[in-house]
Design a protein around this motif. Structure first.
Motif: not given
Length: 106
Positions: A69, A72-73, A76
């Protein structure tokens, strides 16, 4: 050459963009107008970069996040494009490692 460039701008731009640049007399004036309209002045760019660098430097893994997570954060996030231009991959990897270790020590 200038006339060709102006013609390219006129044909490539939307009606709204065309209305912004219609008073410009040279391709350089058109380019400068579009650059400031879409990217801001040099001071605005520097301010954005400073803000994004600060966000990068203060980026931390949240308590509820998994490593996936967080990655991904991180990948992006808006700052990553600017950071990649200004920092090496080693510094990015080191920062992610510190973020992960900071959480595991909490």
């Amino acid at each position: 050459m200038n006339a060709k460039a102006i013609s390219l701008f006129y044909n490539a731009l939307s009606v709204n963009e065309y209305n912004r640049i219609i008073a410009c007399e040279t391709a350089k004036q058109i380019w400068d107008k579009l650059e400031i309209t879409h990217e801001g002045s040099l001071q605005v760019k520097e301010s954005k970069i400073d803000r994004l660098v600060h966000q990068f430097e203060t980026f931390k893994m949240q308590e509820h996040e998994s490593v996936v997570d967080m990655m991904t954060c991180f990948t992006h996030h808006k700052f990553i494009k600017v950071i990649r231009k200004n920092f090496s991959n080693i510094k990015l990897e080191r920062h992610l490692y510190v973020c992960q270790n900071h959480r595991s020590q909490s």
